[in-house]
Design a protein around this motif. Sequence first.
Motif, PDB file in Angstrom:
ATOM      1  N   ASN A 146       0.856  -1.176   0.000  1.00  0.00           N
ATOM      2  CA  ASN A 146       0.000   0.000   0.000  1.00  0.00           C
ATOM      3  C   ASN A 146       0.901   1.238   0.000  1.00  0.00           C
ATOM      4  O   ASN A 146       1.832   1.318   0.795  1.00  0.00           O
ATOM      5  N   VAL A 147       0.648   2.153  -0.907  1.00  0.00           N
ATOM      6  CA  VAL A 147       1.436   3.387  -0.948  1.00  0.00           C
ATOM      7  C   VAL A 147       0.483   4.569  -1.013  1.00  0.00           C
ATOM      8  O   VAL A 147      -0.669   4.429  -1.454  1.00  0.00           O
ATOM      9  N   ASP A 148       0.951   5.702  -0.579  1.00  0.00           N
ATOM     10  CA  ASP A 148       0.117   6.897  -0.642  1.00  0.00           C
ATOM     11  C   ASP A 148      -0.065   7.331  -2.098  1.00  0.00           C
ATOM     12  O   ASP A 148       0.909   7.491  -2.841  1.00  0.00           O
ATOM     13  N   GLY A 149      -1.314   7.520  -2.480  1.00  0.00           N
ATOM     14  CA  GLY A 149      -1.642   7.846  -3.870  1.00  0.00           C
ATOM     15  C   GLY A 149      -1.144   9.217  -4.302  1.00  0.00           C
ATOM     16  O   GLY A 149      -0.730   9.396  -5.448  1.00  0.00           O
ATOM     17  N   ASP A 150      -1.191  10.201  -3.396  1.00  0.00           N
ATOM     18  CA  ASP A 150      -0.733  11.550  -3.751  1.00  0.00           C
ATOM     19  C   ASP A 150       0.763  11.532  -4.055  1.00  0.00           C
ATOM     20  O   ASP A 150       1.219  12.137  -5.035  1.00  0.00           O
ATOM     21  N   ARG A 151       1.505  10.832  -3.200  1.00  0.00           N
ATOM     22  CA  ARG A 151       2.955  10.786  -3.404  1.00  0.00           C
ATOM     23  C   ARG A 151       3.304   9.927  -4.616  1.00  0.00           C
ATOM     24  O   ARG A 151       4.271  10.220  -5.325  1.00  0.00           O
ATOM     25  N   ALA A 175       3.409  17.546  -3.047  1.00  0.00           N
ATOM     26  CA  ALA A 175       3.616  18.740  -3.877  1.00  0.00           C
ATOM     27  C   ALA A 175       5.090  19.145  -3.868  1.00  0.00           C
ATOM     28  O   ALA A 175       5.667  19.472  -4.921  1.00  0.00           O
ATOM     29  N   ALA A 176       5.707  19.120  -2.687  1.00  0.00           N
ATOM     30  CA  ALA A 176       7.125  19.487  -2.576  1.00  0.00           C
ATOM     31  C   ALA A 176       7.987  18.558  -3.430  1.00  0.00           C
ATOM     32  O   ALA A 176       8.880  19.008  -4.165  1.00  0.00           O
ATOM     33  N   ALA A 177       7.697  17.258  -3.345  1.00  0.00           N
ATOM     34  CA  ALA A 177       8.477  16.289  -4.122  1.00  0.00           C
ATOM     35  C   ALA A 177       8.327  16.539  -5.616  1.00  0.00           C
ATOM     36  O   ALA A 177       9.299  16.455  -6.383  1.00  0.00           O
ATOM     37  N   ASP A 212       8.154  28.483   0.842  1.00  0.00           N
ATOM     38  CA  ASP A 212       7.278  28.685   2.013  1.00  0.00           C
ATOM     39  C   ASP A 212       6.517  27.423   2.400  1.00  0.00           C
ATOM     40  O   ASP A 212       5.742  27.435   3.371  1.00  0.00           O
ATOM     41  N   LEU A 213       6.713  26.341   1.647  1.00  0.00           N
ATOM     42  CA  LEU A 213       5.823  25.187   1.770  1.00  0.00           C
ATOM     43  C   LEU A 213       5.887  24.539   3.154  1.00  0.00           C
ATOM     44  O   LEU A 213       4.846  24.255   3.764  1.00  0.00           O
ATOM     45  N   GLU A 214       7.096  24.319   3.664  1.00  0.00           N
ATOM     46  CA  GLU A 214       7.205  23.644   4.964  1.00  0.00           C
ATOM     47  C   GLU A 214       6.569  24.491   6.075  1.00  0.00           C
ATOM     48  O   GLU A 214       5.864  23.962   6.936  1.00  0.00           O
ATOM     49  N   ASP A 215       6.834  25.800   6.028  1.00  0.00           N
ATOM     50  CA  ASP A 215       6.243  26.687   7.045  1.00  0.00           C
ATOM     51  C   ASP A 215       4.725  26.628   7.019  1.00  0.00           C
ATOM     52  O   ASP A 215       4.069  26.499   8.057  1.00  0.00           O
ATOM     53  N   ILE A 216       4.174  26.738   5.814  1.00  0.00           N
ATOM     54  CA  ILE A 216       2.713  26.739   5.688  1.00  0.00           C
ATOM     55  C   ILE A 216       2.136  25.392   6.117  1.00  0.00           C
ATOM     56  O   ILE A 216       1.102  25.327   6.793  1.00  0.00           O
ATOM     57  N   SER A 217       2.837  24.315   5.747  1.00  0.00           N
ATOM     58  CA  SER A 217       2.364  22.993   6.141  1.00  0.00           C
ATOM     59  C   SER A 217       2.310  22.878   7.663  1.00  0.00           C
ATOM     60  O   SER A 217       1.315  22.424   8.237  1.00  0.00           O
ATOM     61  N   GLN A 218       3.410  23.343   8.299  1.00  0.00           N
ATOM     62  CA  GLN A 218       3.475  23.227   9.756  1.00  0.00           C
ATOM     63  C   GLN A 218       2.422  24.094  10.445  1.00  0.00           C
ATOM     64  O   GLN A 218       1.846  23.702  11.453  1.00  0.00           O
ATOM     65  N   THR A 219       2.175  25.256   9.867  1.00  0.00           N
ATOM     66  CA  THR A 219       1.254  26.192  10.508  1.00  0.00           C
ATOM     67  C   THR A 219      -0.208  25.825  10.279  1.00  0.00           C
ATOM     68  O   THR A 219      -1.024  25.893  11.197  1.00  0.00           O
ATOM     69  N   PHE A 220      -0.533  25.449   9.035  1.00  0.00           N
ATOM     70  CA  PHE A 220      -1.958  25.321   8.693  1.00  0.00           C
ATOM     71  C   PHE A 220      -2.444  23.909   8.349  1.00  0.00           C
ATOM     72  O   PHE A 220      -3.630  23.628   8.502  1.00  0.00           O
ATOM     73  N   ALA A 221      -1.556  23.041   7.844  1.00  0.00           N
ATOM     74  CA  ALA A 221      -2.054  21.772   7.308  1.00  0.00           C
ATOM     75  C   ALA A 221      -2.334  20.767   8.410  1.00  0.00           C
ATOM     76  O   ALA A 221      -1.591  20.679   9.383  1.00  0.00           O
ATOM     77  N   GLN A 222      -3.402  20.025   8.210  1.00  0.00           N
ATOM     78  CA  GLN A 222      -3.757  18.975   9.157  1.00  0.00           C
ATOM     79  C   GLN A 222      -3.963  17.667   8.406  1.00  0.00           C
ATOM     80  O   GLN A 222      -4.395  17.658   7.264  1.00  0.00           O
ATOM     81  N   GLY A 223      -3.660  16.575   9.083  1.00  0.00           N
ATOM     82  CA  GLY A 223      -3.991  15.245   8.564  1.00  0.00           C
ATOM     83  C   GLY A 223      -3.480  15.009   7.159  1.00  0.00           C
ATOM     84  O   GLY A 223      -2.302  15.190   6.856  1.00  0.00           O
ATOM     85  N   ARG A 224      -4.404  14.609   6.273  1.00  0.00           N
ATOM     86  CA  ARG A 224      -4.064  14.239   4.909  1.00  0.00           C
ATOM     87  C   ARG A 224      -3.412  15.396   4.138  1.00  0.00           C
ATOM     88  O   ARG A 224      -2.664  15.171   3.199  1.00  0.00           O
ATOM     89  N   MET A 225      -3.750  16.647   4.503  1.00  0.00           N
ATOM     90  CA  MET A 225      -3.196  17.785   3.759  1.00  0.00           C
ATOM     91  C   MET A 225      -1.675  17.859   3.914  1.00  0.00           C
ATOM     92  O   MET A 225      -0.975  18.266   2.978  1.00  0.00           O
ATOM     93  N   LYS A 226      -1.168  17.438   5.062  1.00  0.00           N
ATOM     94  CA  LYS A 226       0.289  17.412   5.260  1.00  0.00           C
ATOM     95  C   LYS A 226       0.944  16.513   4.198  1.00  0.00           C
ATOM     96  O   LYS A 226       1.995  16.840   3.656  1.00  0.00           O
ATOM     97  N   ILE A 227       0.299  15.382   3.925  1.00  0.00           N
ATOM     98  CA  ILE A 227       0.873  14.437   2.964  1.00  0.00           C
ATOM     99  C   ILE A 227       0.761  14.990   1.543  1.00  0.00           C
ATOM    100  O   ILE A 227       1.682  14.855   0.730  1.00  0.00           O
ATOM    101  N   LYS A 228      -0.346  15.682   1.258  1.00  0.00           N
ATOM    102  CA  LYS A 228      -0.479  16.306  -0.065  1.00  0.00           C
ATOM    103  C   LYS A 228       0.628  17.342  -0.280  1.00  0.00           C
ATOM    104  O   LYS A 228       1.159  17.479  -1.385  1.00  0.00           O
ATOM    105  N   LEU A 229       0.968  18.073   0.777  1.00  0.00           N
ATOM    106  CA  LEU A 229       2.015  19.089   0.640  1.00  0.00           C
ATOM    107  C   LEU A 229       3.403  18.461   0.515  1.00  0.00           C
ATOM    108  O   LEU A 229       4.258  18.986  -0.198  1.00  0.00           O
TER     109      LEU A 229
END
Lengths: 269, 269
Positions: free
Chosen positions: B168-173, B234-236, B214-231
């Motif tokens: 099983n792998v994450d689909g977004d990644r 996105a970074a990758a 700015d991606l890591e900062d925004i992820s840490q500040t605002f992203a929760q749950g699945r959104m962290k993995i989407k970010l």
Amino acid sequence: MMVVKAGGGKGIHYEAVCDEIAALQQRGEQPILVHGGSHLTNELAEALGHNPHFVTSPSGFTSRFTDPQTMGIFMMAYCGKTNKQIVEGLQQRGINAIGLSGIDGKLWVGKQKSAIRVVENGKTRILRGNLTGKVESVNTDLLNSLLQSGFLPVLCPPAMTSEGVAINVDGDRAAAITATAMQADQLVILSNVPGVMKDITQPSSRISEIRRTDLEDISQTFAQGRMKIKLLAAAAAIDGGVKRVVIADARLDNCISRALQGEGTSITA
Amino acid sequence: MMVVKAGGGKGIHYEAVCDEIAALQQRGEQPILVHGGSHLTNELAEALGHNPHFVTSPSGFTSRFTDPQTMGIFMMAYCGKTNKQIVEGLQQRGINAIGLSGIDGKLWVGKQKSAIRVVENGKTRILRGNLTGKVESVNTDLLNSLLQSGFLPVLCPPAMTSEGVAINVDGDRAAAITATAMQADQLVILSNVPGVMKDITQPSSRISEIRRTDLEDISQTFAQGRMKIKLLAAAAAIDGGVKRVVIADARLDNCISRALQGEGTSITA
């Protein structure tokens, strides 16, 4: 070129089929595998509270009535778990398998037979809305391209209409038209019976060889249920130029080797 | 070249996604579609009495614990019903789609992470036997060959290890590494949220543009749950050369067009 059909009845072990396919490929064969999934489909349908509905035609053929919900369950059992577990089993044996259903890349295209005549409690009536049909053409370009790239195709129903509707088709007959279209020398049909039997209770009554000219007579005299359809598939394959069709027992060790060596029922022109 | 990832959460309508993919192709785009299936997997697991088991890592990422039985259910939901219904939907729109999982033709190969650290009731412990991992390589030859032949690839997990074990792998990644490997210009990640939100209860708080720095900062500040993995995905993708990643809402009409026009959250270098 050889097409192997592995049935989806109770007692079929796909791990053993994967072993045999790997052995075939090591002997330089380039097989195409077609598989079923009926037993898992039945189990899944029951577990999900949508019991399987089998219907019998006036000429005595039994088939699954496939409404849209059943098609979803069918896709889960055939294209999902069964197809991918076979692909995984082959990958673990070093074979670069690729699993496709008949709707992928227009692999199997045919006509839907939405309305069917069925016999229920001795009366014949018409049932409509059946997502079922028969394969009429095979995308041989796709299969040849995959074979040339070194992939081993692992195929299963459903097929599709030219309008893109998924239809449940008989796997044995789909394997037969695939063998014909790919100009295969041999078609091996494996299931949970030892072959065509004069008396299904007597293992010694297996008919080991049948000539094409005798096929209809033998089918009418001895074949019951699913075996009638296997013999229709065998007739279509032989008429289409396949040199030999073997109907054999998937439950035995070395089932494909045994089938090729004459166990089971061998049908030739 | 564009890769579109359509999530498998509640409320995603694949018919609408198929409409959008058809519209993209009519505009001359050559998309690759990657899809999820988590909501159906959960429903199916519950119906079959094998309840989904989600685990949370010490760094706060939640994922499905995948034992062998769960992998069978996962294959039914992802590779079976979801993949084939999308392929059928595209075929009905005149698009010759071909559905593959990551184990077909060694499409997605990666490493298994069998033992994971999880946090349960505030305590960290090690769980073993997890059929999960991360895609490390993409069979671009297979994808290019399918694209050149006019097929539209419809891809989903699982992936496989180099030993042939389904993981099983994450689909977004997986979509992100596919976009990178295929040198896609854009990656559109559709799910059941409008984008990255400063406050998930306030639709007006959507962040419409993010620069990679700015991606890591925004992820840490605002992203929760699945959104962290989407970010992370996105970074990758951006680091891998994809020009733009858009995270957008699959539940809107014309979801892909809207995403490309700036609705959702757009991430660029």
